[in-house]
Design a protein around this motif. Sequence first.
Motif, PDB file in Angstrom:
ATOM      1  N   THR A 609       0.824  -1.197   0.000  1.00 40.42           N
ATOM      2  CA  THR A 609       0.000   0.000   0.000  1.00 40.42           C
ATOM      3  C   THR A 609       0.862   1.252   0.000  1.00 40.42           C
ATOM      4  O   THR A 609       0.606   2.208  -0.740  1.00 40.42           O
ATOM      5  CB  THR A 609      -0.898  -0.003   1.244  1.00 40.42           C
ATOM      6  OG1 THR A 609      -1.395  -1.316   1.435  1.00 40.42           O
ATOM      7  CG2 THR A 609      -2.037   0.953   1.086  1.00 40.42           C
ATOM      8  N   LEU A 610       1.893   1.220   0.836  1.00 37.87           N
ATOM      9  CA  LEU A 610       2.790   2.370   0.885  1.00 37.87           C
ATOM     10  C   LEU A 610       3.410   2.641  -0.478  1.00 37.87           C
ATOM     11  O   LEU A 610       3.508   3.779  -0.926  1.00 37.87           O
ATOM     12  CB  LEU A 610       3.909   2.114   1.900  1.00 37.87           C
ATOM     13  CG  LEU A 610       3.561   2.363   3.355  1.00 37.87           C
ATOM     14  CD1 LEU A 610       4.682   1.882   4.255  1.00 37.87           C
ATOM     15  CD2 LEU A 610       3.296   3.835   3.589  1.00 37.87           C
ATOM     16  N   VAL A 612       2.228   1.847  -3.468  1.00 39.44           N
ATOM     17  CA  VAL A 612       1.256   2.418  -4.399  1.00 39.44           C
ATOM     18  C   VAL A 612       1.037   3.891  -4.084  1.00 39.44           C
ATOM     19  O   VAL A 612       0.970   4.747  -4.963  1.00 39.44           O
ATOM     20  CB  VAL A 612      -0.075   1.633  -4.327  1.00 39.44           C
ATOM     21  CG1 VAL A 612      -1.123   2.302  -5.192  1.00 39.44           C
ATOM     22  CG2 VAL A 612       0.140   0.200  -4.754  1.00 39.44           C
ATOM     23  N   GLY A 613       0.911   4.185  -2.771  1.00 43.27           N
ATOM     24  CA  GLY A 613       0.704   5.566  -2.364  1.00 43.27           C
ATOM     25  C   GLY A 613       1.817   6.476  -2.851  1.00 43.27           C
ATOM     26  O   GLY A 613       1.586   7.573  -3.347  1.00 43.27           O
ATOM     27  N   LYS A 614       3.035   5.971  -2.746  1.00 40.01           N
ATOM     28  CA  LYS A 614       4.198   6.751  -3.162  1.00 40.01           C
ATOM     29  C   LYS A 614       4.146   7.067  -4.659  1.00 40.01           C
ATOM     30  O   LYS A 614       4.391   8.185  -5.089  1.00 40.01           O
ATOM     31  CB  LYS A 614       5.434   5.912  -2.864  1.00 40.01           C
ATOM     32  CG  LYS A 614       6.655   6.693  -2.505  1.00 40.01           C
ATOM     33  CD  LYS A 614       7.679   5.699  -1.997  1.00 40.01           C
ATOM     34  CE  LYS A 614       8.987   6.343  -1.633  1.00 40.01           C
ATOM     35  NZ  LYS A 614       9.877   5.362  -1.013  1.00 40.01           N
ATOM     36  N   LEU A 616       1.444   7.007  -6.583  1.00 37.60           N
ATOM     37  CA  LEU A 616       0.244   7.762  -6.918  1.00 37.60           C
ATOM     38  C   LEU A 616       0.455   9.245  -6.676  1.00 37.60           C
ATOM     39  O   LEU A 616      -0.064  10.088  -7.393  1.00 37.60           O
ATOM     40  CB  LEU A 616      -0.910   7.254  -6.049  1.00 37.60           C
ATOM     41  CG  LEU A 616      -2.300   7.384  -6.636  1.00 37.60           C
ATOM     42  CD1 LEU A 616      -2.364   6.665  -7.972  1.00 37.60           C
ATOM     43  CD2 LEU A 616      -3.306   6.791  -5.685  1.00 37.60           C
ATOM     44  N   ARG A 617       1.251   9.533  -5.669  1.00 35.09           N
ATOM     45  CA  ARG A 617       1.467  10.915  -5.286  1.00 35.09           C
ATOM     46  C   ARG A 617       2.164  11.692  -6.404  1.00 35.09           C
ATOM     47  O   ARG A 617       2.012  12.897  -6.521  1.00 35.09           O
ATOM     48  CB  ARG A 617       2.334  10.931  -4.032  1.00 35.09           C
ATOM     49  CG  ARG A 617       2.070  12.073  -3.111  1.00 35.09           C
ATOM     50  CD  ARG A 617       2.667  11.761  -1.786  1.00 35.09           C
ATOM     51  NE  ARG A 617       4.102  11.558  -1.921  1.00 35.09           N
ATOM     52  CZ  ARG A 617       5.008  12.301  -1.289  1.00 35.09           C
ATOM     53  NH1 ARG A 617       4.622  13.263  -0.510  1.00 35.09           N
ATOM     54  NH2 ARG A 617       6.283  12.059  -1.422  1.00 35.09           N
ATOM     55  N   LEU A 619       1.500  11.739  -9.419  1.00 37.76           N
ATOM     56  CA  LEU A 619       0.568  12.286 -10.402  1.00 37.76           C
ATOM     57  C   LEU A 619       0.308  13.756 -10.130  1.00 37.76           C
ATOM     58  O   LEU A 619       0.016  14.535 -11.017  1.00 37.76           O
ATOM     59  CB  LEU A 619      -0.767  11.544 -10.323  1.00 37.76           C
ATOM     60  CG  LEU A 619      -0.891  10.266 -11.155  1.00 37.76           C
ATOM     61  CD1 LEU A 619      -2.266   9.681 -10.971  1.00 37.76           C
ATOM     62  CD2 LEU A 619      -0.644  10.573 -12.618  1.00 37.76           C
ATOM     63  N   GLN A 620       0.369  14.096  -8.846  1.00 41.92           N
ATOM     64  CA  GLN A 620       0.037  15.449  -8.440  1.00 41.92           C
ATOM     65  C   GLN A 620       1.263  16.334  -8.609  1.00 41.92           C
ATOM     66  O   GLN A 620       2.017  16.562  -7.678  1.00 41.92           O
ATOM     67  CB  GLN A 620      -0.415  15.417  -6.983  1.00 41.92           C
ATOM     68  CG  GLN A 620      -1.168  16.624  -6.542  1.00 41.92           C
ATOM     69  CD  GLN A 620      -2.591  16.592  -7.011  1.00 41.92           C
ATOM     70  OE1 GLN A 620      -3.184  15.549  -7.138  1.00 41.92           O
ATOM     71  NE2 GLN A 620      -3.138  17.758  -7.314  1.00 41.92           N
ATOM     72  N   GLY A 622       1.469  19.565  -9.633  1.00 37.44           N
ATOM     73  CA  GLY A 622       1.371  20.990  -9.368  1.00 37.44           C
ATOM     74  C   GLY A 622       1.240  21.812 -10.633  1.00 37.44           C
ATOM     75  O   GLY A 622       0.998  23.011 -10.579  1.00 37.44           O
ATOM     76  N   TYR A 627      -3.081  19.187 -15.206  1.00 37.69           N
ATOM     77  CA  TYR A 627      -4.371  18.832 -14.600  1.00 37.69           C
ATOM     78  C   TYR A 627      -5.487  18.921 -15.626  1.00 37.69           C
ATOM     79  O   TYR A 627      -6.347  18.059 -15.729  1.00 37.69           O
ATOM     80  CB  TYR A 627      -4.712  19.778 -13.445  1.00 37.69           C
ATOM     81  CG  TYR A 627      -3.794  19.690 -12.247  1.00 37.69           C
ATOM     82  CD1 TYR A 627      -2.842  18.693 -12.155  1.00 37.69           C
ATOM     83  CD2 TYR A 627      -3.904  20.612 -11.223  1.00 37.69           C
ATOM     84  CE1 TYR A 627      -2.006  18.632 -11.051  1.00 37.69           C
ATOM     85  CE2 TYR A 627      -3.080  20.559 -10.120  1.00 37.69           C
ATOM     86  CZ  TYR A 627      -2.118  19.577 -10.046  1.00 37.69           C
ATOM     87  OH  TYR A 627      -1.293  19.510  -8.971  1.00 37.69           O
ATOM     88  N   PHE A 630      -5.405  16.073 -17.986  1.00 35.10           N
ATOM     89  CA  PHE A 630      -5.983  14.886 -17.344  1.00 35.10           C
ATOM     90  C   PHE A 630      -7.497  14.934 -17.402  1.00 35.10           C
ATOM     91  O   PHE A 630      -8.168  13.954 -17.710  1.00 35.10           O
ATOM     92  CB  PHE A 630      -5.548  14.803 -15.879  1.00 35.10           C
ATOM     93  CG  PHE A 630      -4.197  14.197 -15.666  1.00 35.10           C
ATOM     94  CD1 PHE A 630      -3.818  13.053 -16.371  1.00 35.10           C
ATOM     95  CD2 PHE A 630      -3.305  14.749 -14.767  1.00 35.10           C
ATOM     96  CE1 PHE A 630      -2.580  12.486 -16.166  1.00 35.10           C
ATOM     97  CE2 PHE A 630      -2.064  14.186 -14.556  1.00 35.10           C
ATOM     98  CZ  PHE A 630      -1.692  13.060 -15.260  1.00 35.10           C
TER      99      PHE A 630
END
Lengths: 645, 459
Positions: A609-610, A612-614, A616-617, A619-620, A622, A627, A630
Amino acid sequence: MSELVTRNYSLVTEYMELISILLLVFPLLGFLAIGLFQKQMNRSFSGILASSVIFINLILAAILFNFVSSSNQTVETQLFDWIKFGDISIPMSLTVDRLSALMMLIVNGVGLLIHIYSIGYMKEDEGVNRFFAYMNLFVFFMLTLVLSSNYLMLFIGWEGVGLSSYLLIGFWFKDHVNNDAAKKAFIMNRIGDLGFLLGIFLLYSTFKTLSISEIAAKASLMPSGDLTLTAITLCLFIGAMGKSAQIPLFTWLPDAMAGPTPVSALIHAATMVTAGIYLIARSSVLFVLSPVTMNIILVIGAATAIVGGIIAIYQNDIKKVLAYSTVSQLGFMFMALGLGSFSGAMFHLTTHAFFKALLFLSAGSVIHALGNEQDIRKMGGLRKKIPFTFALFIIGTIAISGIPPFAGFFSKELILSAAYEHGTGMGILATAISLLTTLYMFRLLFVVFYKPESKEIKANHHIHESPKVMLYPMAILAILSVVAGFVQMPKLFSETQGFDTFLSPVFAKASGLATVSGQALSVQTEWLTLIIPISIIFVLIFLSYKRFVNNKELAVQTGIQHVFANKFYFDEIYDFFLVKPLAFISNVFRGLLDQTIINGFVNAVGNGTLFVGKRLRRLQTGNVGLYLIFMVFSIIAILFFNIIL
Amino acid sequence: MYAIITISIVAIIVLFLGAIQKKTPLLPIIFVGLPVAFIINLLGWNQSIHYYNEMYIADNFSIAFNAVLIFTTLLVFIFAPVYYKPVKRPLEDIYALILFALIGALTMTGFGNILMLFVGIETMSLSLYILAGSKKFDPNSNEAAMKYFLTGSFASGFLLFGIALIYGACGSMNLETIKEFVVAHHNNIPAMLNIGLLLVAIGMTFKIGAAPFHFWAPDVYEGSPTLITTFMATVGKVAAIAAFFRLMSSSFSDMESSWVVTLTIFAIATILIGNLSAFYQDNVKRMFAYSGIAHAGYMLIAIIALKQQAAGVLLLYSISYTIATITAFAVLILVREETGTFSINAFKGLAKHNPTEAFAMTIAMLSLAGIPPLVGFAAKYNLFIAAIEQGHLPLVIVAIVGSMISVYYYIRPVVAMYFNLPSATSAIDSSSNYKKQIFLAAFLMIVLGLIPGVIINLI
């Protein structure tokens, strides 16, 4: 006119319902008030507050008691729906019938006296506020247990008193021994509670309800000896075994003496430990229909009474003697239950609450006087030093030994006659058990108060009588120990069977279902069962006087006595056969199953999970242009999938 | 309706007072005006009055949600004096804009005509764009405002286009008329209506900050002044989700097949992305932004399962989310005030000097994570039950997995507060106002968790 009566009547019922709720509210408020503000509260105030709460409760209980005994109806109070999903519905509701009215009178009455006593006893203790908070909490849960109208809420009270008991046994938590005792009590009770819980599950799956009255109604239609009923009652009895310290789950109770003495008096003698008896009396219909369980109860009760009594003779700690005495008396009550004499058990429960609380409080007074000395070998000759305590202790001793006209005589007599009705052999056994009481109690009395002063006593110049705040409650208990028996005279002397009649509506259904009704005893037999035990009692008192008063040191134990003094090695046997193997298996499982397999799996999931979270982050970014792109792609995809496909 | 008018008057008075440089009466007027509006709003209970040719409908749904929105705004204003303590000027513009945004939000919950929905959304959004940038000299704030405005107007475009297409298909923008049209053409829904609905749904999804149109949310939430973030994350989100629910339930519940799958995918994506992205955040403010995204996903479930008691469940969920979020932000503001950072490290040892705040934060975190007996659990539980009864089991499974993941990051501030006592920073000075508000919120979270049925059966 009749309309007016009806309205008055319903108004009264409403008041009674309100009172039954208040009965729970006050101790809870007391607990919260003292518990939340224990740091701020004046140390002398908390005891007064806690006692006043119980005092109000006692008045309320008396009103309710008066109502149910005069009007012969039960007060049912609906609180709220606690659990409701699917077809399961468990409302929180209270029932006040004669049985619960009696119990709450005992809980609040004895509770009040012990609260007042504690004001004196705990005066010097730093944690006195915490102490009184726990005491009120205990009363709250005990009343929940007694008042609940379904088994689940009863279980909440059951667990709650267990919790309070745990907290109070370990009250002086700085001493490791006390914590161990508290843990032991908790774990032993947990075994019993598991049985109780299983019993509740079985009850639900059999009857589709947990309401005590509905279950009684449904069960009374079932045949006697039904297997499910037997299973249910066995499970409930296992619960009762834990809470009421019966073989094999009794070893926690003597250790529980690690708590302050008022706690031993209230929780571990007068009220909580009798919850098992209450549970079985409450479920009398179920038990009457399971003769097998009744026989098991009889056997276990008798065995516990004998074992407890014998161990008590060989103990040298004043509280331990009383603790084993409690175990033995509880066993005696279970015998009564096993014999089908529910009111006999309840009667002995009531009188026992008075004189055992008295004995514990007197013991507390002795301990208090001697500056926390509990070893009876270091006592002796105290009857001159603390005469009031001595007088009160002797009243308690006479009462518990069953010497007329004190209370213990009458309650024991009711059980003994039930035993003789069951069979002469059983009667003689029960008599023998009740005689054990005389032995250990008078030994205790003589060693503590009559024996020549030990050198510790001679050296101790600070021995003083306890303050009035401790003596008055004891005096009231002493009066109760003297007179409480008169409500129920043996059949020989009086036609009025006060106690039996009072509880008869509660047990009416059960006694109607009872399969074997014993033969009534002839007048001669009744006289014999009265006179023989009493004469033996006096012989025993004489013998133990000779044996203990003149003997300077307690005799060295030999052979079998060694086994008795070491409590039949119950703790050691448990340790070898249960604790050690269990610890071994636990270790294996912890290493193999938990650390390797389960922990490995869980960690893998967490790490995944960690990861995937890493990702996924990222994508953001700034970047607002990104955006928007997307968004556009998403919209195109959505429209594509929805419209085109 | 009269609540909206009351608030408009209050807002105009505030603006006027600011213009003549009167600083002191600003907040008192708001603290009187909002409760009055709150009561006026409740007076319409059970009356279901339709205003202005069905433009605005004051039914129980809108009244209940409006009560939540007004109450939340009031809570936000309670923090204003502390948050803006260093600022010397009257601040009438910010206060008035918050009130205008609230008016937009109130309009969104009670619209009877899609045009009204658009008006409400734009009223709220335009105010929020400016509010996001209200820290004029802070580049982050400016950036947030710019990003919000660009992406927001982009989404508004789609929304408006969708509304136009719906009008083109049905010949009306009235919710009732659209519903009649949908029922009448049950078997051959025109593609134009389908596309229109999807575009409107996309616009609404953007407004509630759900995936895949959530990209603006973390940046905007992080960059905006924290008080405004609080307002956006609570009032903005609840109003949008209530409006979305109203739209779907009153007009399009009979053409479920054309939107349920899409929204289910949105919800699943939102829950997973929100929770997973929050995982690695050391910046608590940004973490809350992702948490807000995840909760938007949960609230979408209410729309997907709208046939059951979903309106009541959604109300409960909104209340639970709002109270917990506002409490968490309140503590965050306090911590930031003291330490100057939003980092998780700032929370270390908070329990030592500020047990009240730490306790409230813990309750809020546990409620957001959905731990019984707090209201967050009751809300999630009822939501999942409603969805399961509608046959959305896979969605609920994902949601539960998401909840499990969320426990990790919600517990992190709690761990920091309670298990790092030696490294505690100095005590945070919190005024009594804060304490009361925090207490009230914690109390509500516990009590509502015990009696969720009261809220659910309300509407």
